[in-house]
Design an enzyme around this catalytic site. Structure first.
Site, mmCIF file in Angstrom:
data_model
loop_
_atom_site.group_PDB
_atom_site.id
_atom_site.type_symbol
_atom_site.label_atom_id
_atom_site.label_comp_id
_atom_site.label_asym_id
_atom_site.label_seq_id
_atom_site.Cartn_x
_atom_site.Cartn_y
_atom_site.Cartn_z
ATOM 1 N N GLY A 32 0.817 -1.202 0.000
ATOM 2 C CA GLY A 32 0.000 0.000 0.000
ATOM 3 C C GLY A 32 0.852 1.254 0.000
ATOM 4 N N ASN A 33 0.238 2.384 -0.330
ATOM 5 C CA ASN A 33 0.942 3.660 -0.312
ATOM 6 C C ASN A 33 -0.036 4.793 -0.046
ATOM 7 O OD1 ASN A 33 0.137 3.803 -3.363
ATOM 8 N ND2 ASN A 33 1.584 2.095 -3.224
ATOM 9 N N GLY A 48 8.999 0.224 -0.964
ATOM 10 C CA GLY A 48 9.616 -0.971 -0.406
ATOM 11 C C GLY A 48 10.118 -0.896 1.017
ATOM 12 N N SER A 77 7.179 5.764 -3.893
ATOM 13 C CA SER A 77 6.381 4.599 -4.285
ATOM 14 C C SER A 77 6.274 4.498 -5.791
ATOM 15 C CB SER A 77 4.982 4.731 -3.677
ATOM 16 O OG SER A 77 4.087 3.832 -4.295
ATOM 17 N N GLU A 79 3.810 3.821 -7.322
ATOM 18 C CA GLU A 79 2.493 4.320 -7.711
ATOM 19 C C GLU A 79 2.386 5.843 -7.590
ATOM 20 O OE1 GLU A 79 0.783 2.422 -9.261
ATOM 21 O OE2 GLU A 79 0.408 0.476 -8.319
ATOM 22 N N HIS A 98 -3.989 4.118 -1.052
ATOM 23 C CA HIS A 98 -4.031 2.964 -1.957
ATOM 24 C C HIS A 98 -3.628 1.729 -1.182
ATOM 25 C CE1 HIS A 98 -3.489 0.181 -5.183
ATOM 26 N NE2 HIS A 98 -2.173 0.150 -5.052
ATOM 27 N N HIS A 100 -4.345 -2.954 -0.880
ATOM 28 C CA HIS A 100 -4.802 -4.194 -1.498
ATOM 29 C C HIS A 100 -5.641 -4.999 -0.502
ATOM 30 C CE1 HIS A 100 -0.915 -4.094 -4.204
ATOM 31 N NE2 HIS A 100 -1.740 -3.084 -4.439
ATOM 32 N N TYR A 119 -26.741 1.370 1.852
ATOM 33 C CA TYR A 119 -26.734 2.824 1.691
ATOM 34 C C TYR A 119 -25.359 3.449 1.904
ATOM 35 C CZ TYR A 119 -26.880 3.298 6.821
ATOM 36 O OH TYR A 119 -26.592 3.248 8.153
ATOM 37 N N HIS A 161 -5.972 -5.591 -8.980
ATOM 38 C CA HIS A 161 -4.976 -4.795 -8.271
ATOM 39 C C HIS A 161 -5.414 -4.460 -6.848
ATOM 40 C CE1 HIS A 161 -1.858 -1.292 -8.745
ATOM 41 N NE2 HIS A 161 -1.942 -1.687 -7.485
ATOM 42 N N TYR A 214 -23.973 12.916 8.089
ATOM 43 C CA TYR A 214 -23.484 11.568 8.371
ATOM 44 C C TYR A 214 -22.000 11.500 8.049
ATOM 45 C CZ TYR A 214 -24.046 6.515 8.897
ATOM 46 O OH TYR A 214 -23.980 5.221 9.340
#
Length: 230
Positions: A32-33, A48, A77, A79, A98, A100, A119, A161, A214
C-alpha cells in the site's frame, strides 16, 4: 508552530496511517501507499520500506512537476503517478490511500464494481464504487484509468490490483478505505447466496443529499465531506 514542525507532523501522520492500514487488515506488507497534499506538491510513502521501520525523513516530498530529491532511502512509491495526478486533478482531495484489501481485491480481480447493496455506498459519492480497467502498476495508463473511475467518485477499485480511496484529509481517506472494504466483504457474501437486490438510484440520490449529516466528523466536530460527488 513553525512550517517545519507542521511538515514533520504531516510526515508522521502518513506513517501512522500506514501502520493503521496494517492494523485494520486492509493491506499486506509494503504493497500500500499513501499521499497527502502540501502547498507545492505532496508527501508520499517511499518504495519498499516496511512501515515499522519508516521514519519521517523517509517520506518523499514530490513537487507538482513530478520531481523529487532522490537518495538511497527515499525513492518514491512506484504508484506515485496516480497519487500526483489525482491530487492535481481534484483540488478538493487532500489525501489518497491505496491498498490491497482482500475483499476489494477479490471483487477487482473479477472486474466488478460494487453496486448499491447498502446505503453506505453513498460514502464514495454515488450509487456504486466503479472498477477501473486493468493497467500495469506505476504507468500513465493506470493513472488515467483511475482518474476516469474517480471522476464522480471518492473511491474506486483497480482491476486485478486493489483500492484507491480519497478524502479532504488523511483521516477521512482512511475511513473511506475501511468502509469500502466492508462493502466489498458484504458484496462478496451476498454473491455466495445469489444476485443481491440493490437500492434504487433515487434512494442513493436522497441519501447523498443528506450526507452532510453523516460520516466521519473532523476533530472540531464538523462534517466537511461534500454533499455531492465532485
Amino acid at each position: 508552530m513553525t512550517s517545519r514542525e507542521t511538515e514533520l507532523e504531516l510526515r508522521q501522520s502518513v506513517i501512522d496511517a500506514c501502520r493503521e492500514m496494517a492494523a485494520q487488515g486492509i493491506n499486506q506488507g509494503t504493497s500500500g501507499n499513501i499521499s497527502v497534499r502540501t502547498d507545492d506538491g505532496m508527501l508520499l510513502t517511499p518504495s519498499g520500506l516496511p512501515y515499522d521501520r519508516m521514519k519521517p525523513e523517509d517520506i518523499v516530498a514530490m513537487k507538482w512537476d513530478g520531481s523529487w530529491v532522490a537518495s538511497a532511502s527515499n525513492v518514491p512509491s512506484t504508484e506515485w503517478r496516480f497519487h500526483l495526478d489525482i491530487l492535481r486533478s481534484k483540488p478538493e482531495v487532500g489525501a489518497v490511500v491505496h491498498a490491497h484489501p482482500i475483499f476489494c481485491t477479490v471483487i477487482a480481480i473479477m472486474n466488478r464494481a460494487i453496486p448499491a447493496i447498502h446505503y453506505m455506498i453513498a460514502a464514495a459519492g454515488g450509487n456504486d464504487i466503479p472498477c477501473a480497467p486493468y493497467a500495469q502498476y506505476g504507468t500513465a495508463e493506470l493513472s488515467q484509468a483511475a482518474l476516469d473511475a474517480l471522476r464522480y467518485r471518492r473511491a474506486c477499485l483497480l482491476a486485478h490490483h486493489g483500492l484507491i480511496a480519497t478524502g479532504p484529509n488523511l483521516r477521512k481517506a482512511m475511513w473511506l478505505a475501511v468502509e469500502v472494504e466492508v462493502l466489498a466483504k458484504q458484496y462478496h457474501g451476498c454473491l455466495q447466496l445469489g444476485s443481491p437486490p440493490l437500492l434504487p438510484d433515487e434512494e442513493i440520490d436522497s441519501i447523498l443529499k443528506r450526507w452532510g449529516q453523516y460520516g466521519l466528523r473532523d476533530n472540531d466536530g464538523t462534517l466537511k465531506i461534500p454533499l455531492q460527488p465532485s
